[in-house]
Structure formats: structure tokens, C-alpha cells
Enzyme design. Sequence first.
Site, PDB file in Angstrom:
ATOM      1  N   GLU A 144       3.005   7.482   1.529  1.00 38.68           N
ATOM      2  CA  GLU A 144       3.253   7.564   2.981  1.00 38.68           C
ATOM      3  C   GLU A 144       2.391   6.546   3.725  1.00 38.68           C
ATOM      4  OE1 GLU A 144       5.636   9.148   4.932  1.00 38.68           O
ATOM      5  OE2 GLU A 144       6.404   9.256   2.894  1.00 38.68           O
ATOM      6  N   ARG A 176       2.515  -2.499  -9.845  1.00 35.84           N
ATOM      7  CA  ARG A 176       1.947  -1.948  -8.611  1.00 35.84           C
ATOM      8  C   ARG A 176       2.367  -0.487  -8.516  1.00 35.84           C
ATOM      9  NH1 ARG A 176       3.406  -3.941  -2.492  1.00 35.84           N
ATOM     10  NH2 ARG A 176       2.014  -2.483  -1.409  1.00 35.84           N
ATOM     11  N   HIS A 177       1.434   0.357  -8.097  1.00 38.18           N
ATOM     12  CA  HIS A 177       1.759   1.783  -7.942  1.00 38.18           C
ATOM     13  C   HIS A 177       2.949   1.957  -7.000  1.00 38.18           C
ATOM     14  CE1 HIS A 177       0.243   2.122  -3.834  1.00 38.18           C
ATOM     15  NE2 HIS A 177      -0.789   1.374  -4.224  1.00 38.18           N
ATOM     16  N   GLY A 178       3.621   3.095  -7.122  1.00 36.04           N
ATOM     17  CA  GLY A 178       4.757   3.397  -6.256  1.00 36.04           C
ATOM     18  C   GLY A 178       4.337   3.649  -4.815  1.00 36.04           C
ATOM     19  N   GLU A 179       5.325   3.705  -3.958  1.00 26.54           N
ATOM     20  CA  GLU A 179       5.079   3.853  -2.516  1.00 26.54           C
ATOM     21  C   GLU A 179       4.408   5.186  -2.181  1.00 26.54           C
ATOM     22  OE1 GLU A 179       8.014   2.700   0.876  1.00 26.54           O
ATOM     23  OE2 GLU A 179       8.130   4.886   0.657  1.00 26.54           O
ATOM     24  N   GLY A 227      -7.445   1.351   1.110  1.00 30.14           N
ATOM     25  CA  GLY A 227      -7.939   1.009  -0.215  1.00 30.14           C
ATOM     26  C   GLY A 227      -8.355   2.158  -1.091  1.00 30.14           C
ATOM     27  N   ARG A 233      -2.514   7.594  -6.805  1.00 27.69           N
ATOM     28  CA  ARG A 233      -1.242   6.871  -6.744  1.00 27.69           C
ATOM     29  C   ARG A 233      -1.006   6.000  -7.974  1.00 27.69           C
ATOM     30  NH1 ARG A 233      -4.876   5.041  -2.771  1.00 27.69           N
ATOM     31  NH2 ARG A 233      -5.199   2.782  -2.618  1.00 27.69           N
ATOM     32  N   ASN A 255       1.563   3.575   2.596  1.00 26.96           N
ATOM     33  CA  ASN A 255       2.285   2.292   2.471  1.00 26.96           C
ATOM     34  C   ASN A 255       3.384   2.214   3.519  1.00 26.96           C
ATOM     35  OD1 ASN A 255       2.294   2.266  -1.094  1.00 26.96           O
ATOM     36  ND2 ASN A 255       1.317   0.738   0.166  1.00 26.96           N
ATOM     37  N   GLU A 289      -8.856   0.054  -5.855  1.00 26.86           N
ATOM     38  CA  GLU A 289      -8.578  -0.882  -4.767  1.00 26.86           C
ATOM     39  C   GLU A 289      -9.848  -1.121  -3.956  1.00 26.86           C
ATOM     40  OE1 GLU A 289      -7.269  -3.406  -3.555  1.00 26.86           O
ATOM     41  OE2 GLU A 289      -5.256  -2.765  -2.956  1.00 26.86           O
TER      42      GLU A 289
END
Length: 190
Positions: free
Chosen positions: A12, A7-10, A21, A58, A14, A80
Amino acid sequence: MKIYLIRHGETEFNRRHLFYGTTDVSLNETGIQQAYLLREKFKKLALQAPVYTSELKRAIETAEYIFPTQTSISLEELNEKNFGLWEGLSADQINEKFPEEWERWLESPFEITPTNAEKYTDFQNRIWSCFKKLLRKNQDFVIVGHLGVLRVILKSCFPEFDFWNIVVEQGNYTMMEAEKDIFKIIAWNT
């Protein structure tokens, strides 16, 4: 064949728990640190496999931090799900602006489509079709993607899983093996 799901990193968005999406945002500092942590994990694996991402920043940025010497392949099919008019809004904001639609979606999230959003079945079919194409190459591969995308893949491979309870943590990877149409989890959120 080994398949690595990341999964992509965090971001803002998130951190603020927003629906986003297809809104194209970059990683925040936490997301960059999560990707660096994964780089160290993958150095130990000495993995030589193609890396696929969505076309969104991301996911691409996460792949670049994890695999700095490797060029990733961005595929639109791994983007997404588009949330339409809900993009960039929190659950509270959606409930305030679209109360009836929100309530209907909460009751039937796979059947109700928010205004201007992608239908769940279209999203699911797009992801699964792409995943099957990657499987046909019959080689190990990595997908750096989005929570919804990874949930669709995992739910399709393991129908007994509950979609909403599939946890794919940022800063970790999940590895599974595929042999013909038989899938086996080897490492979960490692």
C-alpha cells in the site's frame, strides 16, 4: 554464475508513493498477485539456488510466494535504506514538513542525508559488501529485495547506468551472469 534480482511485490505504501525504506509493511493484493506471477515464471526455470531477502516483511513474503518449498535466507545487509523522519511520507508531505532539507536533497540526493536517515554512502557500501560476499560463494543465487538495493547492485555492476533510470519492475525478474568481475545482463524485467 547466474544472479536473479527480484523486486518485492507492491505494498500500500508503494501504491501511495510514500518513502518507506525500513518501515515494515506487508504486500497488498496486487503484490501477492505479482509474486504468484513470478512463481509461474520460476517454475519453468526449475531453479535450484539459494534465495536471499532483506529482513523486511515485503521481501520475505514475496520470496515465500515465489519459492514456497524453499527457505529463504534473510540478511540485514539487504534491508532498504532508512529514510529517517521521511519514512511513511509522500514527497508533498516531506516538502511541507522539511522544505529546505527536501530542496537540498533534490539537488544532491547522494550527498544530503535526511534527518535520522542512513547516509547514502553507508547504504551503498553495506549493499555492495553483502553482494560481494554472495559472489564469493561462486554459485547461482536469487535476491528478493527493494528498489534502492537493486539499483545499488545494478549501478555497481554497470557504472554506465544512471541510478535514477534503473527500472526494476514488480512482478518481473532481472537475470545477469557474473564471471570474475565481469557482469552481463541476460534478461531485464522478464
